[in-house]
Design a protein around this motif. Sequence first.
Motif, PDB file in Angstrom:
ATOM      1  N   VAL A  62       0.862  -1.197   0.000  1.00 56.68           N
ATOM      2  CA  VAL A  62       0.000   0.000   0.000  1.00 56.68           C
ATOM      3  C   VAL A  62       0.885   1.229   0.000  1.00 56.68           C
ATOM      4  N   PRO A  63       0.633   2.209  -0.887  1.00 58.28           N
ATOM      5  CA  PRO A  63       1.438   3.449  -0.880  1.00 58.28           C
ATOM      6  C   PRO A  63       1.259   4.229   0.443  1.00 58.28           C
ATOM      7  N   ILE A  64       2.314   4.946   0.835  1.00 59.03           N
ATOM      8  CA  ILE A  64       2.317   5.750   2.078  1.00 59.03           C
ATOM      9  C   ILE A  64       2.349   7.236   1.693  1.00 59.03           C
ATOM     10  N   GLU A  65       1.523   8.023   2.387  1.00 58.98           N
ATOM     11  CA  GLU A  65       1.508   9.481   2.157  1.00 58.98           C
ATOM     12  C   GLU A  65       1.622  10.218   3.495  1.00 58.98           C
ATOM     13  N   TRP A  66       2.059  11.519   3.424  1.00 56.95           N
ATOM     14  CA  TRP A  66       2.286  12.343   4.626  1.00 56.95           C
ATOM     15  C   TRP A  66       1.317  13.554   4.610  1.00 56.95           C
ATOM     16  N   ARG A  67       0.939  13.935   5.822  1.00 55.46           N
ATOM     17  CA  ARG A  67       0.121  15.137   5.998  1.00 55.46           C
ATOM     18  C   ARG A  67       0.676  15.958   7.162  1.00 55.46           C
ATOM     19  N   LEU A  68       0.782  17.287   6.947  1.00 60.47           N
ATOM     20  CA  LEU A  68       1.151  18.254   8.003  1.00 60.47           C
ATOM     21  C   LEU A  68      -0.099  19.063   8.313  1.00 60.47           C
ATOM     22  N   GLY A  69      -0.686  18.748   9.426  1.00 62.62           N
ATOM     23  CA  GLY A  69      -1.997  19.297   9.716  1.00 62.62           C
ATOM     24  C   GLY A  69      -2.996  18.672   8.774  1.00 62.62           C
ATOM     25  N   ARG A  71      -2.788  19.410   5.446  1.00 57.98           N
ATOM     26  CA  ARG A  71      -2.176  19.635   4.138  1.00 57.98           C
ATOM     27  C   ARG A  71      -1.327  18.426   3.755  1.00 57.98           C
ATOM     28  N   LEU A  72      -1.536  17.929   2.526  1.00 57.86           N
ATOM     29  CA  LEU A  72      -0.783  16.791   1.997  1.00 57.86           C
ATOM     30  C   LEU A  72       0.587  17.268   1.541  1.00 57.86           C
ATOM     31  N   ILE A  73       1.631  16.565   2.018  1.00 57.90           N
ATOM     32  CA  ILE A  73       3.007  16.910   1.622  1.00 57.90           C
ATOM     33  C   ILE A  73       3.640  15.671   0.980  1.00 57.90           C
ATOM     34  N   PRO A  74       4.497  15.911  -0.002  1.00 54.09           N
ATOM     35  CA  PRO A  74       5.095  14.747  -0.705  1.00 54.09           C
ATOM     36  C   PRO A  74       6.150  14.057   0.152  1.00 54.09           C
ATOM     37  N   GLY A  75       6.174  12.731   0.068  1.00 53.66           N
ATOM     38  CA  GLY A  75       7.192  11.914   0.731  1.00 53.66           C
ATOM     39  C   GLY A  75       7.873  11.001  -0.280  1.00 53.66           C
ATOM     40  N   SER A  76       8.870  10.298   0.150  1.00 53.18           N
ATOM     41  CA  SER A  76       9.615   9.395  -0.740  1.00 53.18           C
ATOM     42  C   SER A  76       9.833   8.050  -0.043  1.00 53.18           C
ATOM     43  N   PRO A  77       9.471   6.930  -0.709  1.00 52.69           N
ATOM     44  CA  PRO A  77       9.673   5.619  -0.074  1.00 52.69           C
ATOM     45  C   PRO A  77      11.158   5.237  -0.074  1.00 52.69           C
ATOM     46  N   VAL A  78      11.498   4.440   0.899  1.00 56.29           N
ATOM     47  CA  VAL A  78      12.870   3.931   0.987  1.00 56.29           C
ATOM     48  C   VAL A  78      12.920   2.610   0.209  1.00 56.29           C
ATOM     49  N   ALA A  79      13.782   2.501  -0.781  1.00 56.76           N
ATOM     50  CA  ALA A  79      13.762   1.373  -1.725  1.00 56.76           C
ATOM     51  C   ALA A  79      14.074   0.049  -1.046  1.00 56.76           C
ATOM     52  N   SER A  80      14.912   0.017  -0.105  1.00 49.84           N
ATOM     53  CA  SER A  80      15.347  -1.251   0.491  1.00 49.84           C
ATOM     54  C   SER A  80      14.362  -1.811   1.488  1.00 49.84           C
ATOM     55  N   GLU A  81      13.277  -1.074   1.741  1.00 45.59           N
ATOM     56  CA  GLU A  81      12.337  -1.506   2.783  1.00 45.59           C
ATOM     57  C   GLU A  81      11.035  -2.058   2.212  1.00 45.59           C
ATOM     58  N   THR A 101       1.511  13.501  10.302  1.00 46.28           N
ATOM     59  CA  THR A 101       0.920  12.168  10.316  1.00 46.28           C
ATOM     60  C   THR A 101       1.361  11.358   9.101  1.00 46.28           C
ATOM     61  N   CYS A 102       1.359  10.028   9.276  1.00 44.34           N
ATOM     62  CA  CYS A 102       1.701   9.062   8.223  1.00 44.34           C
ATOM     63  C   CYS A 102       0.445   8.255   7.913  1.00 44.34           C
ATOM     64  N   CYS A 103       0.046   8.152   6.598  1.00 50.19           N
ATOM     65  CA  CYS A 103      -1.207   7.520   6.200  1.00 50.19           C
ATOM     66  C   CYS A 103      -0.945   6.460   5.126  1.00 50.19           C
ATOM     67  N   VAL A 104      -1.845   5.426   5.046  1.00 53.69           N
ATOM     68  CA  VAL A 104      -1.807   4.419   3.984  1.00 53.69           C
ATOM     69  C   VAL A 104      -3.016   4.646   3.103  1.00 53.69           C
ATOM     70  N   GLN A 105      -2.796   4.460   1.788  1.00 60.79           N
ATOM     71  CA  GLN A 105      -3.839   4.754   0.819  1.00 60.79           C
ATOM     72  C   GLN A 105      -4.751   3.550   0.635  1.00 60.79           C
ATOM     73  N   THR A 106      -5.551   3.269   1.640  1.00 60.98           N
ATOM     74  CA  THR A 106      -6.592   2.271   1.533  1.00 60.98           C
ATOM     75  C   THR A 106      -7.903   2.990   1.298  1.00 60.98           C
ATOM     76  N   SER A 107      -8.955   2.208   1.274  1.00 59.25           N
ATOM     77  CA  SER A 107     -10.265   2.826   1.093  1.00 59.25           C
ATOM     78  C   SER A 107     -11.081   2.616   2.358  1.00 59.25           C
ATOM     79  N   PRO A 108     -11.278   3.634   3.168  1.00 59.06           N
ATOM     80  CA  PRO A 108     -10.740   4.999   2.999  1.00 59.06           C
ATOM     81  C   PRO A 108      -9.289   5.051   3.466  1.00 59.06           C
ATOM     82  N   VAL A 109      -8.660   6.223   3.369  1.00 63.89           N
ATOM     83  CA  VAL A 109      -7.286   6.438   3.798  1.00 63.89           C
ATOM     84  C   VAL A 109      -7.200   6.254   5.298  1.00 63.89           C
TER      85      VAL A 109
END
Length: 837
Positions: A62-69, A71-81, A101-109
Amino acid sequence: MMSTWVSAVVALVAFVNGMRNEDVRQPCAHIQTSSSVVPLGSPVTATCVISNNCLQVIGQDVPIEWRLGDRLIPGSPVASESGRVSQVVIPSFNHTGAFLTCCVQTSPVQIVGGVKIRAGYPPEPPQNLSCQTNLTTPNTLTCSWDPGQQNTHLLTQYTLHTEIWDSNENNTYTLPTGVHHYAIPRSGFVLFSEMGLYVKAVNELGEATSAPITMEPIGAAKFDPPKILTVEAVPKRYGCLRLSWSLSQHQAWMRDCRLNLEVRLKTADSSQWSGQPISMSRVKPTRPLDQCRLLHGTQYLAQIRVRYQQSPWSEWSRRQSGVTLESAPTGRLDSWMKLSGDHVHKQLLVHLFWKPSKLFRANSQNVSYTVSLQKPPGEKGKVCSTTGSYCTFQLPRKAKKVYLRAVNAAGKSSPTEVRVYRLKGGLTVISAVTAIPHDERALRVQWRNMDISSLTGYVVEWRPLLKADFSLTKFEIVDRNQSSLIITGSLEPYKPYGISVYPRFKDGLGLPQTVNAYSRQKAPSIVPKIQIKKTWQSNVELTWDEIPLEQRNGIVQSYKVFYWDEKGPIRVVNVDPRERRVLLKDLNTVSVYEAFVMVNTFGGSLNGSTIHFKIEPFDAVTVVMIVTATGVGLSLLTIFIVMTCFSNSRRLKGRLWPVVPDPANSSITSWTSESSQYTHPAWDSDEPNPVFLSHLSFLDLSMKLSKEEVDIWLNSAEDTSDLGESICGSPFIPGYSGSNSDSVPYATVIFSGQCSSPPPKDPHVYLRSESTQPLLESEESFSPKCYQNMATDGMPGEQCFFGLGHDCAVEEGADPVFIWDEFPFLKALATNDTQNN
């Protein structure tokens, strides 16, 4: 939406960071940051690691996304993990606090992890540390400081650190949040021992310390205001005062300490303290102070304050007064003289004003002034003595100068010579005098002058107009090059002042220019009532009285009259303030008008009461003119009628008042005299006088007339006094008894008309008179005349009275007896005459 998201984040953080049961449930994700508290604006790096047993991502990537308050902010996955680790970098964190906060893109997030990051600044070093000792109960040392201008946005803790050097005692005092001062109790310091102090500020980003200070607590003490015990004149020393003083009762135990002291003085009539305070150092409260170089015989007010070395000054003490020793007055007086003549006693009435000059010193509290005709002091030439600054007295017209002196208990001043100047008429030097407010208690007087070589200066005089007391007159002597003056003093607002400017010459005074002025103005207190002076035709004149001076409150600039009727618009008329009258023209005579007056000053305006008036079609002036014209016309008509009556008085009298002969003053011969023509004028001059007999009386005289006397009547018409005897035997008079009867009353024959009138149908009426007065003799001759009668029915054309004359003739065939039948009286006369014969 925002509140829902924040609630979810808070719940997640509580779930992630708190373990309800470590053996049963583990956190779904873990976030690692460099620090949860960072400097504001610095970069922040965070890493989110999702655990293998996280139920939301088991068996799937599942892709991981970041939020500050929110507001959605871009993050980058670590390849070896294998997609279970993500990293985010915030270049500049500009929030004082926010959730990451750290979120997973499920339905719903789904939020699987989060952390709160706070940002701020490290504390600044505290500034301006100072301390002050309070010597009252309780004794404390209060220190305060400035935390700095920048807000740290973080909780900052302040502590005060003290170190007493003599006892090597250190103390730390922690302050509540947001408090930047602290009172050290008496147990924490020693008054006369030096100590060091500093303040430290600490928060999560660092700490800072203020610059340390070293002080002696007694040197930081602010004393209570001291007390002046007495202020007395120094014996045998003019211009010196001695002050005795002490500290307050709380510092009385410091009476042996040497303190610094300041004294300030002012005269009792002055509003400001004189110059800089007088400083004295290292004085004891038990030692009095001497202040010299003061004015002689003058009352002073004194105040003092104290401090220890460089400690703060105490507040000023209460005022205390004292008077220096008296001496004789010195210096000269400025004077101003006004003259008025007294022609009866050949003397001058003098009003003299004076005031101290800049060099004058009264040197006493009780000073009086004398005016004399002689320069050497003495009682012989004294004309005035007063304690004021004004005097009125009389001088001979030949007096050229007087001498003014100030006197007190210690002596007299040198005389001030005052020349007696008279006004010089015919020369105008000053013009355009104006007075404008300078402030609420002052006026600025300006004037324009002419370049005259003999001019030496000016005198500006002012006085309140509502008070008649000459002692309130003030004056100022001005140099010739000056053209303005600011009048200060006790000028009351809304009160009028009369200001005069006099030119001064070497040998006299010029004519003044005078204006009235107010230091401050407002609207008048009252408005005069409008009065209707007169009305005529379609005009009306309105007047009003002048506003009393005490109720004007300013200079009246104008009057405005507002008037209107029920149909027309409001009309306004501006009136000059000197007129106080207005003429309203072209008014409607059938309308009712209303009017009021508004008074304007520089300070405001006020409206008066409204009056109602109506223009009558015939006003008083018109009525008077009509009545006058009518009266003049009637007077002229009356005069004309009277003149006409006087010019025809005899005719008018004959018509209005018929003539009835007076038996006492006439005879039968006068009844037909020509004089009757004036009382009975004929309407036609050709006709004879239409006089006819109204009655004929018979009188029986007491004695028998002789035949000769009877013949007088028959033979002459000049005398008719014997008529009674000649007719007494008439058979037509009832009761006739002949000539021997004692008396016979008058018999009256009444005719009903003139000779020309037709004969009456009724028979003649004979009346008997009750009078027994005999007829008087008459010198007038009697000559009966024949009257020509108009022809009437059954009568001849002509008839004669008193027998036939040569002018009458009987118609042929006529019976002469017929005539006597018609005139029985004449028949009786004829019968009597026959018998006598």
